[in-house]
Write a protein that holds these residues in place. Structure first.
Motif, PDB file in Angstrom:
ATOM      1  N   UNK A  72      50.930  -2.042 -21.103  1.00  0.00           N
ATOM      2  CA  UNK A  72      50.052  -0.873 -21.225  1.00  0.00           C
ATOM      3  C   UNK A  72      49.651  -0.637 -22.680  1.00  0.00           C
ATOM      4  N   UNK A  73      50.633  -0.671 -23.588  1.00  0.00           N
ATOM      5  CA  UNK A  73      50.334  -0.412 -24.994  1.00  0.00           C
ATOM      6  C   UNK A  73      49.452  -1.527 -25.568  1.00  0.00           C
ATOM      7  N   UNK A  74      49.735  -2.758 -25.164  1.00  0.00           N
ATOM      8  CA  UNK A  74      48.924  -3.885 -25.638  1.00  0.00           C
ATOM      9  C   UNK A  74      47.488  -3.757 -25.154  1.00  0.00           C
ATOM     10  N   UNK A  75      47.324  -3.335 -23.906  1.00  0.00           N
ATOM     11  CA  UNK A  75      45.981  -3.175 -23.347  1.00  0.00           C
ATOM     12  C   UNK A  75      45.206  -2.088 -24.088  1.00  0.00           C
ATOM     13  N   UNK A  76      45.880  -0.970 -24.339  1.00  0.00           N
ATOM     14  CA  UNK A  76      45.234   0.119 -25.085  1.00  0.00           C
ATOM     15  C   UNK A  76      44.872  -0.359 -26.491  1.00  0.00           C
ATOM     16  N   UNK A  77      45.785  -1.074 -27.139  1.00  0.00           N
ATOM     17  CA  UNK A  77      45.527  -1.583 -28.492  1.00  0.00           C
ATOM     18  C   UNK A  77      44.356  -2.552 -28.496  1.00  0.00           C
ATOM     19  N   UNK A  78      44.254  -3.359 -27.442  1.00  0.00           N
ATOM     20  CA  UNK A  78      43.154  -4.312 -27.314  1.00  0.00           C
ATOM     21  C   UNK A  78      41.811  -3.587 -27.329  1.00  0.00           C
ATOM     22  N   UNK A  79      41.697  -2.526 -26.532  1.00  0.00           N
ATOM     23  CA  UNK A  79      40.435  -1.791 -26.463  1.00  0.00           C
ATOM     24  C   UNK A  79      40.206  -0.920 -27.698  1.00  0.00           C
ATOM     25  N   UNK A  80      41.282  -0.499 -28.361  1.00  0.00           N
ATOM     26  CA  UNK A  80      41.125   0.215 -29.633  1.00  0.00           C
ATOM     27  C   UNK A  80      40.534  -0.727 -30.674  1.00  0.00           C
ATOM     28  N   UNK A  81      41.001  -1.980 -30.683  1.00  0.00           N
ATOM     29  CA  UNK A  81      40.435  -2.975 -31.591  1.00  0.00           C
ATOM     30  C   UNK A  81      38.954  -3.176 -31.339  1.00  0.00           C
ATOM     31  N   UNK A  82      38.571  -3.255 -30.062  1.00  0.00           N
ATOM     32  CA  UNK A  82      37.157  -3.395 -29.703  1.00  0.00           C
ATOM     33  C   UNK A  82      36.363  -2.178 -30.183  1.00  0.00           C
ATOM     34  N   UNK A  83      36.930  -0.985 -29.974  1.00  0.00           N
ATOM     35  CA  UNK A  83      36.234   0.239 -30.365  1.00  0.00           C
ATOM     36  C   UNK A  83      36.018   0.295 -31.876  1.00  0.00           C
ATOM     37  N   UNK A  84      37.030  -0.093 -32.634  1.00  0.00           N
ATOM     38  CA  UNK A  84      36.927  -0.033 -34.087  1.00  0.00           C
ATOM     39  C   UNK A  84      35.854  -0.988 -34.613  1.00  0.00           C
ATOM     40  N   UNK A  85      35.855  -2.214 -34.112  1.00  0.00           N
ATOM     41  CA  UNK A  85      34.863  -3.182 -34.595  1.00  0.00           C
ATOM     42  C   UNK A  85      33.471  -2.826 -34.091  1.00  0.00           C
ATOM     43  N   UNK A  86      33.396  -2.188 -32.910  1.00  0.00           N
ATOM     44  CA  UNK A  86      32.101  -1.759 -32.382  1.00  0.00           C
ATOM     45  C   UNK A  86      31.505  -0.653 -33.246  1.00  0.00           C
ATOM     46  N   UNK A  87      32.347   0.280 -33.697  1.00  0.00           N
ATOM     47  CA  UNK A  87      31.878   1.347 -34.584  1.00  0.00           C
ATOM     48  C   UNK A  87      31.386   0.752 -35.898  1.00  0.00           C
ATOM     49  N   UNK A  88      32.140  -0.199 -36.444  1.00  0.00           N
ATOM     50  CA  UNK A  88      31.721  -0.849 -37.681  1.00  0.00           C
ATOM     51  C   UNK A  88      30.401  -1.573 -37.493  1.00  0.00           C
ATOM     52  N   UNK A  90      28.037  -0.822 -35.433  1.00  0.00           N
ATOM     53  CA  UNK A  90      26.948   0.141 -35.309  1.00  0.00           C
ATOM     54  C   UNK A  90      26.515   0.669 -36.670  1.00  0.00           C
ATOM     55  N   UNK A  91      27.414   0.607 -37.661  1.00  0.00           N
ATOM     56  CA  UNK A  91      27.072   1.087 -38.993  1.00  0.00           C
ATOM     57  C   UNK A  91      26.177   0.100 -39.739  1.00  0.00           C
ATOM     58  N   UNK A  92      26.132  -1.153 -39.247  1.00  0.00           N
ATOM     59  CA  UNK A  92      25.282  -2.163 -39.866  1.00  0.00           C
ATOM     60  C   UNK A  92      23.887  -2.065 -39.270  1.00  0.00           C
ATOM     61  N   UNK A  93      22.845  -1.903 -40.082  1.00  0.00           N
ATOM     62  CA  UNK A  93      21.483  -1.819 -39.546  1.00  0.00           C
ATOM     63  C   UNK A  93      21.171  -3.011 -38.665  1.00  0.00           C
ATOM     64  N   UNK A  94      20.544  -2.757 -37.514  1.00  0.00           N
ATOM     65  CA  UNK A  94      20.274  -3.821 -36.547  1.00  0.00           C
ATOM     66  C   UNK A  94      19.437  -4.943 -37.146  1.00  0.00           C
ATOM     67  N   UNK A  95      18.517  -4.590 -38.014  1.00  0.00           N
ATOM     68  CA  UNK A  95      17.629  -5.607 -38.575  1.00  0.00           C
ATOM     69  C   UNK A  95      18.354  -6.604 -39.457  1.00  0.00           C
ATOM     70  N   UNK A 141      27.191  -8.471 -44.292  1.00  0.00           N
ATOM     71  CA  UNK A 141      28.169  -9.488 -43.934  1.00  0.00           C
ATOM     72  C   UNK A 141      29.497  -9.257 -44.643  1.00  0.00           C
ATOM     73  N   UNK A 142      29.433  -8.827 -45.888  1.00  0.00           N
ATOM     74  CA  UNK A 142      30.670  -8.540 -46.618  1.00  0.00           C
ATOM     75  C   UNK A 142      31.453  -7.445 -45.910  1.00  0.00           C
ATOM     76  N   UNK A 143      30.764  -6.386 -45.502  1.00  0.00           N
ATOM     77  CA  UNK A 143      31.409  -5.306 -44.761  1.00  0.00           C
ATOM     78  C   UNK A 143      31.957  -5.820 -43.438  1.00  0.00           C
ATOM     79  N   UNK A 144      31.179  -6.655 -42.785  1.00  0.00           N
ATOM     80  CA  UNK A 144      31.558  -7.203 -41.492  1.00  0.00           C
ATOM     81  C   UNK A 144      32.772  -8.130 -41.597  1.00  0.00           C
ATOM     82  N   UNK A 145      32.910  -8.839 -42.722  1.00  0.00           N
ATOM     83  CA  UNK A 145      33.966  -9.838 -42.882  1.00  0.00           C
ATOM     84  C   UNK A 145      35.320  -9.251 -43.259  1.00  0.00           C
ATOM     85  N   UNK A 146      35.346  -8.003 -43.709  1.00  0.00           N
ATOM     86  CA  UNK A 146      36.614  -7.401 -44.110  1.00  0.00           C
ATOM     87  C   UNK A 146      37.622  -7.354 -42.959  1.00  0.00           C
ATOM     88  N   UNK A 147      37.281  -6.765 -41.798  1.00  0.00           N
ATOM     89  CA  UNK A 147      38.258  -6.763 -40.697  1.00  0.00           C
ATOM     90  C   UNK A 147      38.559  -8.162 -40.169  1.00  0.00           C
TER      91      UNK A 147
END
Length: 276
Positions: A72-88, A90-95, A141-147
């Motif tokens: 259960x904890x691993x599953x939650x952590x898995x989706x938290x990881x997805x959420x964190x990288x997804x937020x990051x 979204x902060x990068x301009x699509x273009x 890309x620099x911002x993207x490569x940190x995590x």
């Protein structure tokens, strides 16, 4: 720890390969780019679901047997990881998002762009736009490569045999990222050196991310926290594969090459884990 850092440095440094291809004007064929990205996605998806996520659940379970609580904890952590990288993401301009580059930019195969005299103004505007795009892409890309760098570093600390194929996968997908920066900057400035170093520096954000992440999170890299981080890293890699690698590969128009390479990447990862 030194080994983990060196592996992360190798992964980030691979951006320089793409940068070199970009400044040499050789570019890359759509089929080769699709194959490389598909292979990388296959490796990252397989290692995430078959190795990192189960290992995270095992560590969280506190022993050899995986418990319901650990899962259960691993599953939650898995989706938290997805959420964190997804937020990051979204902060990068699509273009200027890394997965917007498909390797099909005109003039990326060594052909010199020639414009008529009455189009010089348009040419200057184009070059200014390309320079801006290349520079912002490098920052994105620099911002993207940190995590990504921290994910590689953590995997290497836990088990180098897992980290080596992960490093190979990340290095492979960093090559087109180097192209994404070097090609427009080289065409805009005419300077091979500026294009190469700007692209290469964007990739070196990975070892920087590893160091910063380690310094901030070192007290937590033990016991159950390590299990949660491993599961979260798996989530990060799955998101990068689905949101960045596969869409960019499909943009080349080589669908079957992408699928075949994806399967080959999984097979290579499976064979590597069995051997190791």
């Amino acid at each position: 720890m030194l080994t983990a850092f060196l592996l992360t440095l190798v992964a980030g440094g691979a951006t320089g390969i793409g940068a070199a291809l970009g400044v040499l004007g050789r570019g890359t064929s759509p089929k080769a780019l699709a194959g490389g990205l598909g292979l990388s996605a296959g490796v990252m998806l397989y290692v995430s679901f078959v190795e990192l996520l189960p290992q995270g659940a095992q560590v969280l379970s506190g022993g050899d047997a995986i418990t319901a609580r650990g899962t259960l904890i691993a599953t939650v952590s898995f989706f938290v990881g997805i959420a964190l990288i997804a937020v990051l993401d979204r902060l990068v301009p699509e273009a200027v998002s890394p997965h917007e580059f498909s390797g099909r930019m005109a003039g990326s195969h060594g052909h010199t762009e020639v414009r008529a005299p009455d189009e010089r103004a348009a040419d200057l505007a184009l070059r200014a736009r390309l320079l801006r795009t290349g520079t912002v892409t490098a920052l994105a890309l620099a911002l993207h490569n940190v995590p990504e760098g921290f994910a590689t570093f953590v995997a290497a600390l836990q088990a180098p045999e897992i980290a080596i194929p992960v490093v190979a996968a990340i290095a492979l997908h960093n090559i087109p990222e180097g192209l994404a920066v070097a090609v427009p900057v080289r065409r805009a400035t005419g300077s091979r050196a500026k294009a190469f170093w700007l692209a290469t520096l964007s990739g070196l954000a990975e070892p920087v991310g590893a160091l910063v992440g380690f310094l901030l999170l070192a007290p937590f890299l033990s016991g159950g926290a390590m299990g949660a981080i491993l599961a979260g890293v798996a989530g990060v890699m799955v998101f990068v594969s689905l949101d960045e690698l596969l869409p960019a590969a499909e943009e080349t128009g080589e669908h079957h090459t992408v699928i075949y390479s994806l399967i080959v990447g999984m097979a290579v990862m499976a064979a590597t884990l069995l051997v190791l």
